[in-house]
Design a protein around this motif. Structure first.
Motif, PDB file in Angstrom:
ATOM      1  N   VAL A 132       0.777  -1.308   0.013  1.00 44.31           N
ATOM      2  CA  VAL A 132       0.448   0.087  -0.090  1.00 44.31           C
ATOM      3  C   VAL A 132       1.092   1.325   0.046  1.00 44.31           C
ATOM      4  N   GLU A 133       0.680   2.273  -0.685  1.00 44.31           N
ATOM      5  CA  GLU A 133       0.799   3.577  -0.659  1.00 44.31           C
ATOM      6  C   GLU A 133       0.184   5.043  -0.066  1.00 44.31           C
ATOM      7  N   MET A 134       0.939   5.952  -0.213  1.00 42.11           N
ATOM      8  CA  MET A 134       0.061   7.126   0.322  1.00 42.11           C
ATOM      9  C   MET A 134      -0.161   7.558  -1.537  1.00 42.11           C
ATOM     10  N   LEU A 135      -1.222   8.342  -2.394  1.00 41.12           N
ATOM     11  CA  LEU A 135      -0.782   8.637  -2.970  1.00 41.12           C
ATOM     12  C   LEU A 135      -1.432  10.850  -3.020  1.00 41.12           C
ATOM     13  N   PRO A 145      -7.557  10.486 -12.675  1.00 34.82           N
ATOM     14  CA  PRO A 145      -7.607  11.918 -12.839  1.00 34.82           C
ATOM     15  C   PRO A 145      -9.102  12.244 -12.965  1.00 34.82           C
ATOM     16  N   TYR A 146      -9.974  11.870 -13.105  1.00 35.04           N
ATOM     17  CA  TYR A 146     -11.441  11.675 -12.350  1.00 35.04           C
ATOM     18  C   TYR A 146     -12.193  12.624 -11.184  1.00 35.04           C
ATOM     19  N   PHE A 147     -11.514  12.865 -10.100  1.00 33.83           N
ATOM     20  CA  PHE A 147     -11.955  12.647  -8.808  1.00 33.83           C
ATOM     21  C   PHE A 147     -12.467  14.133  -8.759  1.00 33.83           C
ATOM     22  N   ALA A 148     -13.517  14.303  -8.026  1.00 37.25           N
ATOM     23  CA  ALA A 148     -14.200  16.204  -7.140  1.00 37.25           C
ATOM     24  C   ALA A 148     -12.766  16.310  -7.001  1.00 37.25           C
ATOM     25  N   PRO A 149     -12.468  17.934  -7.820  1.00 30.07           N
ATOM     26  CA  PRO A 149     -12.152  18.726  -6.040  1.00 30.07           C
ATOM     27  C   PRO A 149     -11.705  18.594  -4.815  1.00 30.07           C
ATOM     28  N   SER A 150     -12.899  17.813  -3.950  1.00 32.50           N
ATOM     29  CA  SER A 150     -13.154  17.912  -2.893  1.00 32.50           C
ATOM     30  C   SER A 150     -11.813  17.153  -2.331  1.00 32.50           C
ATOM     31  N   ILE A 151     -11.545  15.978  -3.486  1.00 30.44           N
ATOM     32  CA  ILE A 151     -10.706  15.366  -3.165  1.00 30.44           C
ATOM     33  C   ILE A 151      -9.137  15.641  -2.645  1.00 30.44           C
ATOM     34  N   VAL A 152      -8.418  14.766  -1.219  1.00 31.00           N
ATOM     35  CA  VAL A 152      -7.311  15.331  -1.071  1.00 31.00           C
ATOM     36  C   VAL A 152      -6.006  14.189  -1.596  1.00 31.00           C
ATOM     37  N   GLY A 153      -6.886  12.973  -1.174  1.00 29.66           N
ATOM     38  CA  GLY A 153      -5.407  12.455  -1.637  1.00 29.66           C
ATOM     39  C   GLY A 153      -6.402  10.878  -1.477  1.00 29.66           C
ATOM     40  N   ALA A 154      -5.445   9.914  -1.318  1.00 27.97           N
ATOM     41  CA  ALA A 154      -5.588   8.724  -1.354  1.00 27.97           C
ATOM     42  C   ALA A 154      -4.858   7.510  -0.869  1.00 27.97           C
TER      43      ALA A 154
END
Ligand SMILES: Cc1cc2nc3c(=O)[nH]c(=O)nc-3n(C[C@H](O)[C@H](O)[C@H](O)COP(=O)(O)OP(=O)(O)OC[C@H]3O[C@@H](n4cnc5c(N)ncnc54)[C@H](O)[C@@H]3O)c2cc1C
Length: 383
Positions: A132-135, A145-154
């Motif tokens: 696993v890794e953080m993005l 490249p399709y997430f809403a602007p409110s998403i800060v990472g994953a």
């Protein structure tokens, strides 16, 4: 090859429950020369209702709902990457396309606090051996490249994936039937009893004598265990699902949220499957899993909140099915003092665990050492 509703008067092994676990187990035993009947009443199966997500990382929904079970989730974590490898091997053996894709899973965060929750979870999962890794948002945009602007990472878990259950279930059933499995459909097991040299099984279509019996009946397993005076605390959890019309390829990963109930994945044909554990109802005398309007609106609103392009798609179908939960761990293998009786109930994300659960129980029944120790996961822990 036998397929139908008549039950055999006598057979070596009866498996109660023809979901992913029961059918895989029947196939694995039959291909080793055992005579096996699967008896299934065709109701409430998670196997026919599920979203086809192959889960590996800890699901924040389960961590939130059942915080007391987090140690159990952590303890069983190594089963999940192993289970995905079993799906990959199974897909190879089936020799037909079941749309299995191990393209990774993203769990998205919408606030700094959620991102920190995922960072902590990610560190812990790495200690436990997961890939696993953080993005951060920029890194996320490079792969999705399709997430809403409110998403800060994953958090990205590259060993997660997806499969099409409609294709997989049929392919597995075909292989089981070809190996000689007797599939007694729409047949309910009422009572079970120990008799000389085996078991007496009373069904809605007659009696069966069997040398061995496996309870692989999902949420129905607890009631069947009670026939032997055993406690196996299965709970039926009715859940909601949606699928949209097809669109161009958009979502390659399985997508989940760090703090809210949503899973999304896109099938090869372009439809987006939207789930995530929104509740449904058990309605009427036969407790039929039934959609709730609040879950329909809530899950679809959240889906387009996270991935705005979903908002333009029409919903083509919505349904409900029954998930099984126990204590976050599988219930597998033999039972002390009742030779010939076995359980085969996967832990959470039971479709992911299905083929592995079946393999572990099959190997135990075949007198082999299972590839992972199952001693801690028998029904003896409740009895
Ligand atoms: C909406 C939904 C979405 C899900 N999404 C996912 C996902 O994306 N990924 C994942 O890994 N898991 C998912 N799950 C969970 C997964 O579907 C289940 O854990 C899994 O299918 C369980 O398989 P099983 O073979 O143990 O039991 P089931 O599929 O529940 O099958 C048990 C069978 O036993 C039969 N039965 C019960 N009692 C009797 C009786 N007395 N006599 C005869 N037959 C009986 C039932 O009718 C049923 O057919 C989801 C579940 C639901 C409901």
């Amino acid at each position: 090859m036998t397929d139908g509703r008549r039950v055999p008067a006598e057979i070596g092994t009866v498996i109660v429950g023809g979901g992913i676990v029961g059918m895989c187990l029947a196939w694995f035993l039959a291909e080793e020369g055992h005579d096996v009947a699967v008896v299934d009443d065709g109701r409430h199966a998670g196997t026919i209702a599920n979203a086809g997500g192959l889960h590996v990382q800890l699901q924040s929904r389960f961590m939130r709902l059942y915080p007391e079970m987090v140690p159990a989730f952590e303890e069983t974590l190594p089963f999940y990457p192993r289970a995905v490898r079993h799906w990959q091997a199974l897909a190879g053996r089936l020799g037909e396309d079941i749309e299995l894709a191990v393209t990774g899973g993203l769990m998205v965060a919408e606030s700094r606090e959620q991102y920190e929750f995922l960072e902590k979870k990610c560190r812990r999962e790495r200690q436990l051996g997961l890939e696993v890794e953080m993005l951060d948002r920029a890194a996320l945009d490079r792969v999705a490249p399709y997430f809403a602007p409110s998403i800060v990472g994953a958090e990205l878990c590259i060993t997660e994936g997806k499969v099409n259950p409609l294709l997989a279930n049929q392919a597995i059933r075909r292989r089981a039937l070809a190996a000689g499995v007797v599939h007694c459909t729409e047949t309910r097991v009422g009572s079970l009893a120990r008799v000389a040299n085996g078991f007496a099984i009373e069904t809605s279509r007659g009696s069966i004598r069997a040398g061995r019996i496996v309870i692989a009946a999902g949420a129905g397993s607890g009631a069947l265990a009670a026939e032997f005076g055993l406690i196996v605390p299965t709970r039926a959890e009715p859940l909601h699902m949606n699928i949209t019309e097809a669109t161009e390829p958009l979502i390659h990963h399985m997508v989940q949220h760090a703090d809210r109930q949503i899973t999304m994945k896109q099938l090869s044909a372009g439809m987006v499957v939207i789930g995530g554990g929104w509740p449904a109802t058990l309605a009427g005398a036969d407790e039929h899993p039934t959609v709730e309007l609040d879950s329909l609106i809530g899950s679809l609103s959240l889906a387009q909140h996270v991935i705005p392009r979903i908002g333009a798609l029409r919903l083509i179908r919505t349904w409900a099915g029954v998930n099984t939960s126990v204590d976050g761990r599988p219930v597998v293998g033999p039972v002390r003092g009742l030779p010939g009786l076995f359980f085969a109930i996967p832990g959470d994300a039971g479709y992911t665990l299905g083929p592995l659960t079946a393999r572990l129980v099959a190997d135990t029944m075949l007198g082999r050492t299972p590839e992972a120790p199952i001693g801690g996961y028998t029904a003896d822990r409740f009895n």
